[in-house]
Design a protein around this motif. Structure first.
Motif, PDB file in Angstrom:
ATOM      1  N   HIS A   1     -11.566  13.457  17.779  1.00 47.56           N
ATOM      2  CA  HIS A   1     -11.052  14.820  17.873  1.00 47.56           C
ATOM      3  C   HIS A   1     -11.804  15.763  16.948  1.00 47.56           C
ATOM      4  O   HIS A   1     -12.102  16.908  17.315  1.00 47.56           O
ATOM      5  N   ARG A   2     -12.127  15.290  15.741  1.00 45.06           N
ATOM      6  CA  ARG A   2     -12.876  16.135  14.807  1.00 45.06           C
ATOM      7  C   ARG A   2     -14.273  16.427  15.319  1.00 45.06           C
ATOM      8  O   ARG A   2     -14.834  17.491  15.055  1.00 45.06           O
ATOM      9  N   CYS A   3     -14.866  15.490  16.039  1.00 47.57           N
ATOM     10  CA  CYS A   3     -16.251  15.646  16.494  1.00 47.57           C
ATOM     11  C   CYS A   3     -16.364  16.491  17.765  1.00 47.57           C
ATOM     12  O   CYS A   3     -17.401  17.106  17.998  1.00 47.57           O
ATOM     13  N   LEU A   4     -15.333  16.491  18.594  1.00 46.36           N
ATOM     14  CA  LEU A   4     -15.387  17.240  19.848  1.00 46.36           C
ATOM     15  C   LEU A   4     -15.244  18.743  19.614  1.00 46.36           C
ATOM     16  O   LEU A   4     -14.534  19.174  18.718  1.00 46.36           O
ATOM     17  N   ARG A   5     -15.918  19.510  20.445  1.00 50.06           N
ATOM     18  CA  ARG A   5     -15.722  20.950  20.409  1.00 50.06           C
ATOM     19  C   ARG A   5     -14.331  21.251  20.962  1.00 50.06           C
ATOM     20  O   ARG A   5     -13.729  20.429  21.664  1.00 50.06           O
ATOM     21  N   PRO A   6     -13.788  22.447  20.692  1.00 48.31           N
ATOM     22  CA  PRO A   6     -12.496  22.818  21.277  1.00 48.31           C
ATOM     23  C   PRO A   6     -12.539  22.722  22.793  1.00 48.31           C
ATOM     24  O   PRO A   6     -13.443  23.251  23.440  1.00 48.31           O
ATOM     25  N   GLY A   7     -11.563  22.012  23.382  1.00 49.75           N
ATOM     26  CA  GLY A   7     -11.527  21.848  24.832  1.00 49.75           C
ATOM     27  C   GLY A   7     -12.425  20.740  25.335  1.00 49.75           C
ATOM     28  O   GLY A   7     -12.588  20.576  26.548  1.00 49.75           O
ATOM     29  N   GLY A   8     -13.022  19.946  24.417  1.00 43.92           N
ATOM     30  CA  GLY A   8     -13.885  18.846  24.823  1.00 43.92           C
ATOM     31  C   GLY A   8     -13.095  17.684  25.406  1.00 43.92           C
ATOM     32  O   GLY A   8     -11.870  17.624  25.314  1.00 43.92           O
ATOM     33  N   TYR A   9     -13.816  16.737  26.019  1.00 39.71           N
ATOM     34  CA  TYR A   9     -13.176  15.643  26.751  1.00 39.71           C
ATOM     35  C   TYR A   9     -13.496  14.282  26.126  1.00 39.71           C
ATOM     36  O   TYR A   9     -14.616  14.035  25.654  1.00 39.71           O
ATOM     37  N   LEU A  10     -12.487  13.415  26.173  1.00 41.46           N
ATOM     38  CA  LEU A  10     -12.642  12.024  25.750  1.00 41.46           C
ATOM     39  C   LEU A  10     -12.305  11.139  26.939  1.00 41.46           C
ATOM     40  O   LEU A  10     -11.230  11.257  27.543  1.00 41.46           O
TER      41      LEU A  10
ATOM     42  N   THR B   1      -4.573  16.135  25.823  1.00 49.33           N
ATOM     43  CA  THR B   1      -3.757  16.185  27.030  1.00 49.33           C
ATOM     44  C   THR B   1      -4.472  15.407  28.130  1.00 49.33           C
ATOM     45  O   THR B   1      -5.676  15.589  28.341  1.00 49.33           O
ATOM     46  N   MET B   2      -3.726  14.556  28.819  1.00 47.22           N
ATOM     47  CA  MET B   2      -4.343  13.747  29.871  1.00 47.22           C
ATOM     48  C   MET B   2      -4.670  14.599  31.092  1.00 47.22           C
ATOM     49  O   MET B   2      -3.875  15.443  31.515  1.00 47.22           O
ATOM     50  N   VAL B   3      -5.838  14.376  31.648  1.00 49.39           N
ATOM     51  CA  VAL B   3      -6.273  15.035  32.885  1.00 49.39           C
ATOM     52  C   VAL B   3      -6.367  13.948  33.950  1.00 49.39           C
ATOM     53  O   VAL B   3      -7.051  12.928  33.753  1.00 49.39           O
ATOM     54  N   TYR B   4      -5.679  14.138  35.058  1.00 58.46           N
ATOM     55  CA  TYR B   4      -5.623  13.109  36.118  1.00 58.46           C
ATOM     56  C   TYR B   4      -6.063  13.716  37.440  1.00 58.46           C
ATOM     57  O   TYR B   4      -5.553  14.750  37.862  1.00 58.46           O
ATOM     58  N   ARG B   5      -7.042  13.066  38.080  1.00 57.00           N
ATOM     59  CA  ARG B   5      -7.522  13.595  39.366  1.00 57.00           C
ATOM     60  C   ARG B   5      -8.124  12.457  40.189  1.00 57.00           C
ATOM     61  O   ARG B   5      -9.004  11.737  39.714  1.00 57.00           O
ATOM     62  N   ASP B   6      -7.625  12.283  41.412  1.00 55.43           N
ATOM     63  CA  ASP B   6      -8.156  11.270  42.332  1.00 55.43           C
ATOM     64  C   ASP B   6      -8.254   9.892  41.672  1.00 55.43           C
ATOM     65  O   ASP B   6      -9.295   9.209  41.736  1.00 55.43           O
ATOM     66  N   SER B   7      -7.181   9.490  41.017  1.00 56.83           N
ATOM     67  CA  SER B   7      -7.076   8.182  40.347  1.00 56.83           C
ATOM     68  C   SER B   7      -7.946   8.062  39.098  1.00 56.83           C
ATOM     69  O   SER B   7      -8.013   6.990  38.490  1.00 56.83           O
ATOM     70  N   GLY B   8      -8.624   9.126  38.724  1.00 51.00           N
ATOM     71  CA  GLY B   8      -9.433   9.111  37.503  1.00 51.00           C
ATOM     72  C   GLY B   8      -8.702   9.831  36.381  1.00 51.00           C
ATOM     73  O   GLY B   8      -8.005  10.827  36.609  1.00 51.00           O
ATOM     74  N   THR B   9      -8.839   9.333  35.164  1.00 47.14           N
ATOM     75  CA  THR B   9      -8.172   9.958  34.024  1.00 47.14           C
ATOM     76  C   THR B   9      -9.163  10.266  32.907  1.00 47.14           C
ATOM     77  O   THR B   9     -10.170   9.562  32.732  1.00 47.14           O
ATOM     78  N   ALA B  10      -8.854  11.303  32.173  1.00 48.55           N
ATOM     79  CA  ALA B  10      -9.616  11.671  30.982  1.00 48.55           C
ATOM     80  C   ALA B  10      -8.641  12.383  30.052  1.00 48.55           C
ATOM     81  O   ALA B  10      -7.488  12.648  30.415  1.00 48.55           O
ATOM     82  N   TYR B  11      -9.090  12.677  28.846  1.00 53.36           N
ATOM     83  CA  TYR B  11      -8.250  13.379  27.870  1.00 53.36           C
ATOM     84  C   TYR B  11      -9.013  14.592  27.347  1.00 53.36           C
ATOM     85  O   TYR B  11     -10.192  14.482  26.993  1.00 53.36           O
ATOM     86  N   ARG B  12      -8.310  15.728  27.317  1.00 52.67           N
ATOM     87  CA  ARG B  12      -8.926  16.958  26.838  1.00 52.67           C
ATOM     88  C   ARG B  12      -8.295  17.392  25.524  1.00 52.67           C
ATOM     89  O   ARG B  12      -7.068  17.359  25.368  1.00 52.67           O
ATOM     90  N   SER B  13      -9.155  17.782  24.583  1.00 51.59           N
ATOM     91  CA  SER B  13      -8.666  18.272  23.303  1.00 51.59           C
ATOM     92  C   SER B  13      -7.759  19.467  23.521  1.00 51.59           C
ATOM     93  O   SER B  13      -8.061  20.356  24.318  1.00 51.59           O
ATOM     94  N   ASN B  14      -6.624  19.487  22.831  1.00 46.66           N
ATOM     95  CA  ASN B  14      -5.662  20.580  23.006  1.00 46.66           C
ATOM     96  C   ASN B  14      -6.154  21.905  22.465  1.00 46.66           C
ATOM     97  O   ASN B  14      -5.593  22.945  22.779  1.00 46.66           O
ATOM     98  N   GLU B  15      -7.198  21.872  21.621  1.00 46.23           N
ATOM     99  CA  GLU B  15      -7.754  23.125  21.116  1.00 46.23           C
ATOM    100  C   GLU B  15      -8.521  23.808  22.238  1.00 46.23           C
ATOM    101  O   GLU B  15      -9.430  23.230  22.815  1.00 46.23           O
TER     102      GLU B  15
END
Length: 281
Positions: free
Chosen positions: A239-248, A264-278
């Motif tokens: 989280h510290r390394c990602l820019r605001p709004g970056g994805y993990l 915050t989890m991002v879910y689309r077409d059975s794929g998931t990722a996490y986006r920084s809340n900033e």
């Protein structure tokens, strides 16, 4: 083993043995002018290890069990003095002459890849200084020779099509870790003026952190091998390394649930990722 009450005086033969070992392991050469420094650092390690014999200590250094102590000794032999914008006259030469010439040469050759090595980077102030100067130089170059097709907002630190890599190395692993953390106190920031602080640092409490510039981090099927405490530390670092709004992006069997509230989890077409809340400003 007891703590030596008095400093152990090395014989000439013992000093040559230690000099040879240090040279063999890391290439540092301590001639007659620097033997006092070498002896002083040796005494520190003898006290720390509670040893009263150079012979026993030397045997430890060359044994399989002594690799960690050897690394500690070598770290003690490095002088880690550094600062932002150190040796301003030389940096002015780099920034206003050398860098400008190289950028022009590469532009003419259609080569937009710039690589600069900071060898002996200590706690990171030198490579981060270089990065700031390079970003400034490329921005100025872009103003003089604009690329209409590369208009982006917000403006990236490194204007396209340029790509910059600044590998940084040091024999001392402890200071390398500090450089990776990239968090500095007010004293360390004394030579950084307000404009640089504003553009390239975030204020974190009473300290300053290099601005987050990573857009996306892939760490798939890695966290499953760590316990929960280590997973939380790893996610916090991401989280510290990602820019605001970056994805993990983590493995399909992994989740940040219960580890953090900063994504915050991002879910689309059975794929998931996490986006920084900033969110980007």
């Amino acid at each position: 083993m007891s703590t030596p009450a008095l400093a152990i005086q090395l014989s000439d033969a013992e000093m040559r043995l230690l000099q040879a070992l240090v040279y063999q392991e890391c290439g540092m050469y301590f001639d007659a002018r620097r033997t006092h420094f070498l002896q002083d650092r040796l005494q520190r390690r003898l006290r720390e290890c509670r040893m009263d014999s150079f012979y026993n200590y030397y045997r430890l250094l060359i044994s399989a069990e002594g690799k960690q102590e050897l690394a500690q000794l070598l770290e003690n032999l490095t002088v880690n003095e550094t600062s932002f914008f150190r040796n301003k006259a030389q940096l002015d030469l780099f920034h206003k002459s050398i860098l400008d010439d190289i950028i022009r040469e590469k532009q003419a050759a259609g080569d937009h890849y710039l690589r600069i090595w900071s060898a002996g980077c200590s706690t990171g102030q030198e490579p981060y200084t270089v990065a700031m100067l390079v970003a400034d130089a490329l921005a100025y170059h872009q103003l003089r020779m604009p690329n209409p097709g590369a208009t982006m907002w917000p403006k990236p630190l490194i204007p396209p099509p340029w790509k910059v890599e600044i590998p940084a190395s040091d024999i001392n692993y402890t200071v390398l870790r500090a450089g990776q953390e990239a968090i500095y106190n007010e004293h360390q920031m004394a030579s950084v003026d307000y404009s640089y602080r504003l553009r390239y640092f975030d204020k974190v409490g009473e300290r300053y952190a290099i601005k987050k510039t990573i857009d996306i981090i892939f760490c798939r099927n890695v966290m499953m091998y760590f316990d929960e405490a280590e997973q939380k530390r790893l996610v916090e670092k991401f989280h510290r390394c990602l820019r605001p709004g970056g994805y993990l992006l983590v493995g399909h069997a992994e989740s940040l649930l219960g580890l953090t509230n900063k994504f915050t989890m991002v879910y689309r077409d059975s794929g998931t990722a996490y986006r920084s809340n900033e969110v980007p400003q």
